[in-house]
Design a protein around this motif. Structure first.
Motif, PDB file in Angstrom:
ATOM      1  N   THR B 142      10.466 102.746  55.091  1.00 50.96           N
ATOM      2  CA  THR B 142      11.267 101.924  54.197  1.00 50.96           C
ATOM      3  C   THR B 142      12.679 101.762  54.729  1.00 50.96           C
ATOM      4  O   THR B 142      13.275 100.697  54.637  1.00 50.96           O
ATOM      5  N   ARG B 143      13.171 102.834  55.328  1.00 49.57           N
ATOM      6  CA  ARG B 143      14.535 102.771  55.864  1.00 49.57           C
ATOM      7  C   ARG B 143      14.672 101.716  56.938  1.00 49.57           C
ATOM      8  O   ARG B 143      15.738 101.168  57.159  1.00 49.57           O
ATOM      9  N   GLY B 190       6.741  91.170  66.981  1.00 48.31           N
ATOM     10  CA  GLY B 190       6.870  91.600  68.372  1.00 48.31           C
ATOM     11  C   GLY B 190       8.287  92.059  68.663  1.00 48.31           C
ATOM     12  O   GLY B 190       8.508  93.103  69.280  1.00 48.31           O
ATOM     13  N   MET B 191       9.234  91.308  68.155  1.00 48.09           N
ATOM     14  CA  MET B 191      10.639  91.663  68.360  1.00 48.09           C
ATOM     15  C   MET B 191      10.973  92.980  67.654  1.00 48.09           C
ATOM     16  O   MET B 191      11.624  93.855  68.222  1.00 48.09           O
ATOM     17  N   LEU B 192      10.499  93.121  66.409  1.00 48.68           N
ATOM     18  CA  LEU B 192      10.767  94.348  65.657  1.00 48.68           C
ATOM     19  C   LEU B 192      10.213  95.572  66.370  1.00 48.68           C
ATOM     20  O   LEU B 192      10.841  96.620  66.422  1.00 48.68           O
ATOM     21  N   LEU B 193       9.007  95.413  66.877  1.00 47.88           N
ATOM     22  CA  LEU B 193       8.361  96.531  67.532  1.00 47.88           C
ATOM     23  C   LEU B 193       8.935  96.762  68.914  1.00 47.88           C
ATOM     24  O   LEU B 193       8.687  97.779  69.537  1.00 47.88           O
ATOM     25  N   GLY B 194       9.677  95.782  69.412  1.00 49.84           N
ATOM     26  CA  GLY B 194      10.295  95.940  70.710  1.00 49.84           C
ATOM     27  C   GLY B 194       9.360  95.615  71.848  1.00 49.84           C
ATOM     28  O   GLY B 194       9.493  96.156  72.939  1.00 49.84           O
ATOM     29  N   ILE B 195       8.391  94.751  71.598  1.00 50.69           N
ATOM     30  CA  ILE B 195       7.532  94.337  72.688  1.00 50.69           C
ATOM     31  C   ILE B 195       8.290  93.268  73.473  1.00 50.69           C
ATOM     32  O   ILE B 195       8.681  92.255  72.912  1.00 50.69           O
ATOM     33  N   SER B 243      14.980 102.235  72.984  1.00 47.83           N
ATOM     34  CA  SER B 243      15.747 101.027  72.708  1.00 47.83           C
ATOM     35  C   SER B 243      16.158 101.088  71.238  1.00 47.83           C
ATOM     36  O   SER B 243      16.171 102.161  70.646  1.00 47.83           O
ATOM     37  N   ASP B 244      16.455  99.946  70.638  1.00 52.26           N
ATOM     38  CA  ASP B 244      16.856 100.016  69.235  1.00 52.26           C
ATOM     39  C   ASP B 244      15.790  99.398  68.333  1.00 52.26           C
ATOM     40  O   ASP B 244      16.067  98.865  67.285  1.00 52.26           O
ATOM     41  N   ASP B 245      14.549  99.473  68.794  1.00 51.97           N
ATOM     42  CA  ASP B 245      13.499  98.840  68.027  1.00 51.97           C
ATOM     43  C   ASP B 245      12.739  99.852  67.167  1.00 51.97           C
ATOM     44  O   ASP B 245      12.988 101.049  67.200  1.00 51.97           O
ATOM     45  N   LEU B 246      11.777  99.335  66.428  1.00 58.07           N
ATOM     46  CA  LEU B 246      11.016 100.159  65.504  1.00 58.07           C
ATOM     47  C   LEU B 246      10.210 101.239  66.220  1.00 58.07           C
ATOM     48  O   LEU B 246      10.107 102.372  65.752  1.00 58.07           O
ATOM     49  N   MET B 247       9.653 100.872  67.368  1.00 58.31           N
ATOM     50  CA  MET B 247       8.834 101.834  68.100  1.00 58.31           C
ATOM     51  C   MET B 247       9.683 103.050  68.484  1.00 58.31           C
ATOM     52  O   MET B 247       9.261 104.193  68.322  1.00 58.31           O
ATOM     53  N   THR B 248      10.881 102.781  68.979  1.00 62.74           N
ATOM     54  CA  THR B 248      11.777 103.874  69.339  1.00 62.74           C
ATOM     55  C   THR B 248      12.123 104.701  68.105  1.00 62.74           C
ATOM     56  O   THR B 248      12.135 105.936  68.141  1.00 62.74           O
ATOM     57  N   ALA B 249      12.393 104.007  67.012  1.00 59.78           N
ATOM     58  CA  ALA B 249      12.735 104.713  65.779  1.00 59.78           C
ATOM     59  C   ALA B 249      11.585 105.620  65.352  1.00 59.78           C
ATOM     60  O   ALA B 249      11.797 106.758  64.946  1.00 59.78           O
ATOM     61  N   GLU B 254      12.473 112.249  62.585  1.00 59.99           N
ATOM     62  CA  GLU B 254      11.985 113.535  62.087  1.00 59.99           C
ATOM     63  C   GLU B 254      11.714 113.333  60.622  1.00 59.99           C
ATOM     64  O   GLU B 254      12.550 112.807  59.899  1.00 59.99           O
ATOM     65  N   PHE B 255      10.541 113.704  60.200  1.00 62.75           N
ATOM     66  CA  PHE B 255      10.273 113.511  58.775  1.00 62.75           C
ATOM     67  C   PHE B 255       9.601 114.748  58.219  1.00 62.75           C
ATOM     68  O   PHE B 255       9.141 115.617  58.960  1.00 62.75           O
ATOM     69  N   GLU B 256       9.578 114.783  56.899  1.00 64.82           N
ATOM     70  CA  GLU B 256       8.967 115.907  56.236  1.00 64.82           C
ATOM     71  C   GLU B 256       7.571 115.473  55.858  1.00 64.82           C
ATOM     72  O   GLU B 256       7.401 114.527  55.092  1.00 64.82           O
ATOM     73  N   ASP B 257       6.571 116.115  56.417  1.00 64.88           N
ATOM     74  CA  ASP B 257       5.220 115.665  56.084  1.00 64.88           C
ATOM     75  C   ASP B 257       4.799 116.244  54.734  1.00 64.88           C
ATOM     76  O   ASP B 257       5.567 116.925  54.065  1.00 64.88           O
TER      77      ASP B 257
END
Ligand code: HEM
Lengths: 106, 570
Positions: B142-143, B190-195, B243-249, B254-257
């Motif tokens: 969501t972030r 594609g752009m969001l994912l950084g392809i 990079s600064d895309d979603l895939m990198t993010a 780090e998340f709490e499972d």
């Protein structure tokens, strides 16, 4: 009729008369208060009507419901006093309510 | 909308006679069993009197709304015994299903066939998880998908639209789907994912090449919306090239499972998540663009108002979303006995929540059957409601609004050619796959030129493509695939040539060409891309032993399906 004060991020104040039964979001839309987009029209599903409830009012307004809690994740800068304004129904009890608008909704 | 999944083959099959014992007899008699559709028999035809909503009957695809209206009034809790599901159609009921995950669970899927098949949901497929597992993944994403971030994509989205539309201004003829719907949302994801753009083009070109090899068949534009393959490579590459895309993010987060442990996402989880996003964000937005073209062509007065006052665009898009939701339904698994309108839906049932019906419920929307961009703004349910509400709603809204603005900038008026258009309705999306349009000037030009030689995209209004004759010299195989939806039978036509194999598979869903077919000894491999009811890539690997073949097909992220085949004579 309850009076509501909206304070934009830049500090500009809008004091409006609210018809009971409306939500804080609807009241803002009806009175042309900028910064509340409410894309989804009040469905608690877009997170674009985020407001900060002024701390003295927090107890009376109440906290977020479960669905609101999930949706508010869409908004940035969420704090303990964050609410989605479509989920706050106006009653005479809330006469004088003050809410602030977040930076992300300028 | 949900996204990936093995095609609910059952859905597509359900509309046809499926009787393996009967079929050889039909074939001997020269009758293609695929051509016999139950729809031809009165028992399945749209009937005026008895209220029977058959979601697989193509007669309803063009206009499901009249039967939805009857469901709302006459059977607000509808039970379809033939397919074993319940359906609710009133606004309050649909909202209730989506808001109460403890009673209406997504954990077995959010598509009817998926729930009924009860096959395991891969971890990270958060659209098919309930809280708290769902919450853990959803919070991470969501972030990334905040309205503010999505609004910031505007300049790029406009550029994508311009690139698609500018070359068409001169001729005044365009296709809402092929020229915009299938292009822009794909580029945005594609752009969001950084392809990298070069690679997007490579994917695009491969798809285009596929289209060219299928000349003479209706073009399958929906294939251009799929980018499922190749993500593995990007994930690994991104590890070393952040990079600064979603895939990198996703790699960094780090998340709490759900157990409360702080950790990173695994590669498999990222792969599933990325597939969900690509699957959920392409075809839906594509359909929104198609409905925009169709509805505004039918309401030129409202279109004119929007053209003159662009501040009406957001409410116009909302009305389009309400009136023809790209995803007309979601489904849930009922975890405990629950009552609707005095009747009980037993625990263990599959329940369909008819978004498209709820959106026209008069109890919520006065004159709900009327398309009116000026109506009082009330929340529609097109993006769902509650915990699973559409993660991409802000993005889809931005894309829809910009697309409309950019269309109006170039084409203030247009007509759509519904006869040359092709509308499909799958278990996840309903809308145009082809929607040719032209400006008044282009229409003049067409008149003067006389009848235009129609391109290969021309198909009947809702008729599926006619099967072609088998390729010359082809071996014919009768193949059974053990999918999670139950056994699916099909005819395989193979042409072996050195170490390559070509051909196609015929099933009641239509024909699909084999791609990338290779032979190594007794082992044959190929891929096949099906688009109905959802886009999914199948990778086949079979061993041929004389007149028999055995092997498997890998079904996207849903595991393997065993395959057995018997060679047919002739
Ligand atoms: C007009 C376009 C779209 C429509 C009509 C649509 C519709 C929906 C609906 C109805 C759901 C809820 C499904 C359920 O409750 O079972 C959903 C969920 C979802 N959508 Fe969309 N969607 C659209 C565009 C997008 C885009 C552009 C993206 C991503 C970039 C996206 C990503 C998702 C994801 C990830 C979920 C799952 C959310 C969750 O389970 O928490 N969608 N969408």
């Amino acid at each position: 009729m309850p009076k509501i004060t909206y304070i934009e991020f830049n500090g500009r104040k809008h004091i409006v008369d609210a018809a009971p039964g409306l939500s804080v979001m609807e009241c803002a839309k009806q009175n042309g208060v900028p910064g509340i987009d409410a894309d989804c029209g009040g469905g608690c599903s877009c997170g674009t009507c985020h407001v900060y409830v002024d701390p003295p009012w927090q107890a009376r307004v109440g906290g977020r419901n479960a669905i609101e809690d999930a949706t508010i994740e869409f908004a940035s800068g969420v704090e303990a006093n964050s609410r989605l304004s479509c989920q706050i129904k106006l009653t005479d009890d809330l006469d004088g309510l003050v809410v602030r608008l977040p930076e992300s909704q300028r | 909308m949900s996204s990936i999944g093995v095609a609910s083959e059952r859905a597509a099959f359900a509309g046809s006679v499926r009787n393996p014992r009967l079929e050889p007899a039909l074939e001997r008699a020269g009758i293609d069993p695929r051509r016999i559709r139950l729809g031809a028999f009165p028992m399945n035809a749209v009937q005026e009197t008895k209220l029977d909503w058959d979601p697989y009957n193509p007669d309803y695809f063009r206009d499901p709304h009249s039967v939805f209206a009857r469901l709302r009034e006459e059977a607000p809790l509808y039970h379809n015994e033939r397919y074993g599901f319940y359906a609710v159609s009133r606004y309050a009921d649909v909202e209730r299903c989506m808001g109460d995950w403890e009673t209406f669970s997504s954990a077995r899927g959010d598509i009817l066939e998926m729930i009924q098949a009860n096959f395991p949901v891969p971890r990270g497929s958060f659209i098919h998880h309930d809280p708290p597992l769902h919450t853990a993944y959803r919070k991470v994403l969501t972030r990334v998908f905040t309205p503010k971030r999505m609004a910031a994509l505007e300049p790029q989205i406009r550029q994508f639209c311009a690139r698609s539309l500018d070359p068409l201004v001169e001729s005044g003829e365009f296709d809402f789907i092929a020229n915009l719907g299938a292009e822009m949302p794909m580029r945005v994801i594609g752009m969001l994912l950084g392809i990298p753009e070069e690679d997007q083009v490579a994917i695009r070109e491969r798809v285009d090449a596929n289209l060219r090899t299928e000349q003479g068949k209706p073009m399958d534009y929906s294939k251009t919306t799929k980018m499922g393959e190749g993500f593995e490579g990007y994930i690994d590459w991104r590890v070393s090239h952040p990079s600064d895309d979603l895939m990198t993010a996703l790699l960094a987060v780090e998340f709490e499972d759900e157990t409360g442990a702080a950790r990173r996402l695994t590669r498999d989880e990222i792969l599933v998540i990325v597939n969900i996003i690509a699957g959920a964000g392409n075809e839906t937005t594509n359909r929104l663009i198609g409905w925009t073209g169709k509805l505004l062509a039918e309401h030129p007065d409202q279109r004119r108002q929007i053209h003159q006052d662009r501040s009406l665009i957001p409410q116009a898009i909302e009305e389009i979303l309400r009136y023809e939701p790209p995803g007309p339904a979601v489904a849930r698994y009922v975890t405990r006995d629950v009552e609707f309108h005095g009747s009980t839906v037993p625990a263990g049932s599959a329940l369909v929540a008819l978004v498209a019906a709820a959106n026209r419920d008069e109890r919520k929307f006065p004159n709900g059957g009327q398309f009116d961009i000026h109506r009082k703004r009330l929340p529609h349910l097109t993006f769902g409601y509650g915990f699973h509400n559409c993660l991409g709603n802000a993005l889809a809204r931005v894309e829809g609004r910009i697309a409309l603005d950019e269309i109006l900038n170039r084409f203030p008026e247009w007509d759509v050619d519904l006869d040359r258009g092709y509308l499909s309705s799958t278990s996840t999306v309903r809308g145009w796959e082809t929607l040719p349009a032209y400006t008044p000037k282009a229409r003049e030009g067409r008149r003067n030129r006389g009848p235009v030689a129609e391109t290969s995209m021309a198909t009947g209004p809702t008729s599926p493509p006619a099967p072609e004759p088998a390729p010359a010299g082809a071996e014919r195989w009768h193949v059974t695939l053990q999918t999670p939806m139950g056994p699916q039978e099909m005819t395989l036509h193979l042409v072996r040539d050195g170490d390559t194999v070509t051909g196609r598979i015929d099933s009641p869903m239509g024909s699909e060409a084999l791609k990338n077919g290779k032979i190594a000894g007794n082992t044959l491999t190929w891929i096949m891309e099906v688009k109905k009811p959802m886009s999914v890539k199948l990778s086949f690997e079979v061993q041929v032993q004389g007149e028999r073949m055995t092997g498997h097909a890998k079904l996207g992220v849903f595991g393997k399906a065993r395959l057995e085949g018997q060679r047919l004579a002739g």
